[in-house]
Design an enzyme around this catalytic site. Structure first.
Site, PDB file in Angstrom:
ATOM      1  N   GLU A 128      11.409   4.684  -1.743  1.00 15.38           N
ATOM      2  CA  GLU A 128      10.708   5.175  -2.932  1.00 15.38           C
ATOM      3  C   GLU A 128      10.010   6.510  -2.672  1.00 15.38           C
ATOM      4  O   GLU A 128       9.675   6.817  -1.534  1.00 15.38           O
ATOM      5  CB  GLU A 128       9.660   4.149  -3.362  1.00 15.38           C
ATOM      6  CG  GLU A 128      10.265   2.792  -3.671  1.00 15.38           C
ATOM      7  CD  GLU A 128       9.233   1.776  -4.125  1.00 15.38           C
ATOM      8  OE1 GLU A 128       9.405   1.207  -5.202  1.00 15.38           O
ATOM      9  OE2 GLU A 128       8.253   1.566  -3.384  1.00 15.38           O
ATOM     10  N   LYS A 134       5.162  11.348  -0.915  1.00 14.26           N
ATOM     11  CA  LYS A 134       5.465  10.441   0.192  1.00 14.26           C
ATOM     12  C   LYS A 134       6.790   9.757  -0.085  1.00 14.26           C
ATOM     13  O   LYS A 134       7.051   9.320  -1.203  1.00 14.26           O
ATOM     14  CB  LYS A 134       4.361   9.381   0.342  1.00 14.26           C
ATOM     15  CG  LYS A 134       4.649   8.433   1.507  1.00 14.26           C
ATOM     16  CD  LYS A 134       3.438   7.621   1.909  1.00 14.26           C
ATOM     17  CE  LYS A 134       3.318   6.368   1.080  1.00 14.26           C
ATOM     18  NZ  LYS A 134       2.296   5.447   1.625  1.00 14.26           N
ATOM     19  N   ASP A 148      -0.626 -16.688   8.942  1.00 18.74           N
ATOM     20  CA  ASP A 148       0.674 -16.075   8.648  1.00 18.74           C
ATOM     21  C   ASP A 148       1.704 -17.195   8.646  1.00 18.74           C
ATOM     22  O   ASP A 148       1.575 -18.151   9.410  1.00 18.74           O
ATOM     23  CB  ASP A 148       1.032 -15.019   9.713  1.00 18.74           C
ATOM     24  CG  ASP A 148       2.162 -14.104   9.266  1.00 18.74           C
ATOM     25  OD1 ASP A 148       1.887 -12.932   8.953  1.00 18.74           O
ATOM     26  OD2 ASP A 148       3.332 -14.562   9.218  1.00 18.74           O
ATOM     27  N   ASP A 164       3.801  -5.016  -4.535  1.00 19.65           N
ATOM     28  CA  ASP A 164       4.205  -3.623  -4.692  1.00 19.65           C
ATOM     29  C   ASP A 164       5.644  -3.478  -5.150  1.00 19.65           C
ATOM     30  O   ASP A 164       6.265  -2.446  -4.975  1.00 19.65           O
ATOM     31  CB  ASP A 164       3.980  -2.863  -3.379  1.00 19.65           C
ATOM     32  CG  ASP A 164       4.594  -3.594  -2.189  1.00 19.65           C
ATOM     33  OD1 ASP A 164       5.362  -4.548  -2.411  1.00 19.65           O
ATOM     34  OD2 ASP A 164       4.302  -3.219  -1.048  1.00 19.65           O
ATOM     35  N   LYS A 180       7.276  -9.153  -7.304  1.00 17.60           N
ATOM     36  CA  LYS A 180       6.582  -9.548  -6.074  1.00 17.60           C
ATOM     37  C   LYS A 180       5.084  -9.659  -6.347  1.00 17.60           C
ATOM     38  O   LYS A 180       4.427  -8.655  -6.576  1.00 17.60           O
ATOM     39  CB  LYS A 180       6.850  -8.527  -4.955  1.00 17.60           C
ATOM     40  CG  LYS A 180       6.256  -8.968  -3.606  1.00 17.60           C
ATOM     41  CD  LYS A 180       6.397  -7.913  -2.495  1.00 17.60           C
ATOM     42  CE  LYS A 180       5.638  -8.363  -1.243  1.00 17.60           C
ATOM     43  NZ  LYS A 180       5.233  -7.265  -0.366  1.00 17.60           N
ATOM     44  N   SER A 214      -4.105  -3.846  -5.371  1.00 17.74           N
ATOM     45  CA  SER A 214      -3.802  -2.631  -4.607  1.00 17.74           C
ATOM     46  C   SER A 214      -2.294  -2.448  -4.480  1.00 17.74           C
ATOM     47  O   SER A 214      -1.665  -2.996  -3.593  1.00 17.74           O
ATOM     48  CB  SER A 214      -4.438  -2.755  -3.221  1.00 17.74           C
ATOM     49  OG  SER A 214      -4.072  -1.679  -2.401  1.00 17.74           O
TER      50      SER A 214
END
Lengths: 370, 370
Positions: free
Chosen positions: A66, A80, A173, A239, A243, A304
């Site tokens: 991206e 970026k 995790d 993101d 998702k 975020s």
């Protein structure tokens, strides 16, 4: 006389040297401070933001590449490029997020700087959670919970440890060895780190960060039912379209604050919400910090998604140090010369025709395909 | 053991060396051949194209900075960043078009190569007109007309001279000194170049290229009424919404072939036309070359907006030579290390904590802004 334009490159080696001089804590503190100022002072007539866009693919593994552009009107454009490939950690020993950042002079198109984006992305994503948490979380938060213990979790812990009096870090995790390895990765913070069950993270965290590679459609990664009533969550992993990390039922009870609303509606936790259910943006919170404090006692979420303004901020912090320290390779990237109307004039230094042009290749009229 | 990823850079100096060895004519011939093959074999399931997108601005002068991405599925993404600033020629001695091209490994996000885009853009824009003219113009075309004599006109003349038995080049520019200087810029072609009146270019050209910086809304740059009935026009300058070079009345009589239709409808001469008035695309013409020949005797137009596939082609031609000749600076751009789950591990070579981390900066809890 030929015009000169110089491009500065900050690669791994230059960043190692830069961080060695400036210090990692100082760099994080500066990034947090600069990002805080930038969102507080944000003015859309001076800064033009774009949503992330890019290519998605399913083979050889699901991933995206991206681009994230932002323009400071009249001054510069930062773009970026970022790859997101969770399979690469096990498959290639490469980070999930690999990236580079370019800075262009907007009025010429000249590439002024090229920098690794991998380290800066981790830095600024941590810094963004710190900025949001300062506006939304209880200042006396002592227990940090991390769900997902990969690269981004390291800078979440680092950034939050700079602003909150953390005593314990509880980590989970879905790969137990990733959780167990986390303590070593953040040993420089001197914090007590415990790998625990997911439900223990949920129960005990004052601030909780989700930074997972959960697959599209496979979320949420939390139950959302065992959380402290005052918990602040930084939802970092959401993101991509589809998702998401947090349960809808929890989001509806919480105050959900997106970083950049147009993008959060497409890629963030805000995908799950109706516009009326979404709280103030990071920009709105920063402009009026009293707003965030009125939510204390109610769960809050920083949605975020990661946006281009953050990349601009961290790049500027790094470049300012690089320039004052004289760090960075520089060279002339663009082919220029004394005649801007001649794209071949860079081949003729001192007015001489180079070999390039004198080579006598006959036109290929007869050989042409058609 | 730390993973290594290498980025190759081709700047002005490297390109000068490369062209000095390969030869400028050979490079143009290879670019024409590679672009011809690429448009002939184009398969949208293997190559994902995007329209150009970017930032526009009016101050300090009108200009744009745009990105042009293309993905070879499963292999690579090429993104060109390009500035278009006509005022820079007089103001800064810089070319109107200044650019850089990046090549990313699509499955990791790694930047494999960075190359000047200024010289390659000129090369590939010339090559595109050659490919289109081979499909649409009379093979015995002897008179080339150029309207607009800046940097892009040089490679139009160069590319077309490789495929057509040109005898005369008639040139016009609204700045007389730009037209007069053109002969010197293309002296390596050994062609007879005459700066003439616009109407003489229109009357005598078998192939005519428009490559102007006409302002948005200020076109057309030709009358369109004095042209030969078999003329083929490469309309190169139309690359912004509202920027067009050819009169609508002429376009309606001609067969107008866009390079990349979705983009030409927004930025090209095709902006002026209804979908039903638009001819076959470059891809369609290339797949069935007999189609183009049936238009001989009727004016034809190549609506060349310039698209990302051309940048990929020229970059691949240059990189292949650079690799086999060992030309290019290489370095490690992305910060990596032995632990893909630790964004700071590149700071700890040989397992030692660097100064960066040992520097003892206290957390800024008390100093935080809020």
């Amino acid at each position: 006389m030929a015009v000169m334009l110089s491009t500065r490159v900050l690669g791994e080696q230059e960043l190692r040297r830069l961080v060695g001089i400036v210090g990692l804590h100082a760099l994080m503190d500066e990034t947090i401070a600069a990002l805080g100022r930038t969102v507080t002072e944000f003015d859309p007539s001076h800064t033009e933001l774009r949503k992330r866009d890019g290519f998605q693919y399913q083979h050889p593994h699901p991933g995206v590449l991206e681009w994230m552009p932002v323009m400071k009107v009249g001054r510069q454009v930062v773009v970026k490029l970022v790859g997101y490939n969770p399979a690469n950690v096990e498959g290639l020993g490469l980070p999930t997020i690999l990236s580079s950042i370019s800075l262009y002079d907007v009025n010429t198109g000249h590439l002024r700087a090229l920098c690794d984006g991998t380290f800066p992305t981790a830095l600024r994503t941590g810094a963004a959670s710190a900025v949001a948490s300062r506006l939304l979380a209880r200042p006396d938060s002592e227990v940090l919970g991390l769900v997902g213990c990969g690269a981004q979790a390291v800078t979440q812990a680092h950034a939050l440890s700079r602003l909150f009096p953390l005593k314990r870090v509880l980590v989970y995790d879905r790969r137990p060895e990733t959780a167990r390895g986390f303590a070593r990765r953040v040993d420089f913070l001197g914090l007590e780190v415990e790998a625990v069950r997911l439900e223990d993270v949920e129960r005990e965290a004052d601030i909780l960060c989700t930074a997972t590679s959960v697959e599209v459609g496979a979320g949420p990664v939390l139950s959302g039912t065992r959380l402290k009533s005052h918990v602040h969550i930084n939802a970092v992993g959401s993101d991509l379209p589809g998702k998401t990390e947090l349960p809808l039922e929890f989001l509806r009870r919480a105050v959900v604050c997106p970083d950049y609303l147009p993008q959060a509606l497409v890629e963030g936790e805000c995908q799950q919400l109706q516009p009326g259910d979404i709280g103030p943006t990071l920009f709105e919170l920063a402009r009026d910090p009293t707003q965030g404090r009125q939510y204390h006692g109610r769960p809050t979420v920083f949605d975020s998604t990661g946006f281009a303004l953050e990349d601009q901020v961290v790049l500027e912090v790094l470049l300012e140090h690089a320039q004052s320290l004289g760090i960075g390779r520089t060279f002339q990237l663009e082919s220029l010369a004394d005649d801007p109307r001649d794209p071949y004039s860079f081949l003729r230094p001192e007015g001489l025709l180079p070999e390039a042009i004198r080579i006598d290749a006959p036109p290929q009229v007869s050989a042409c395909e058609s």
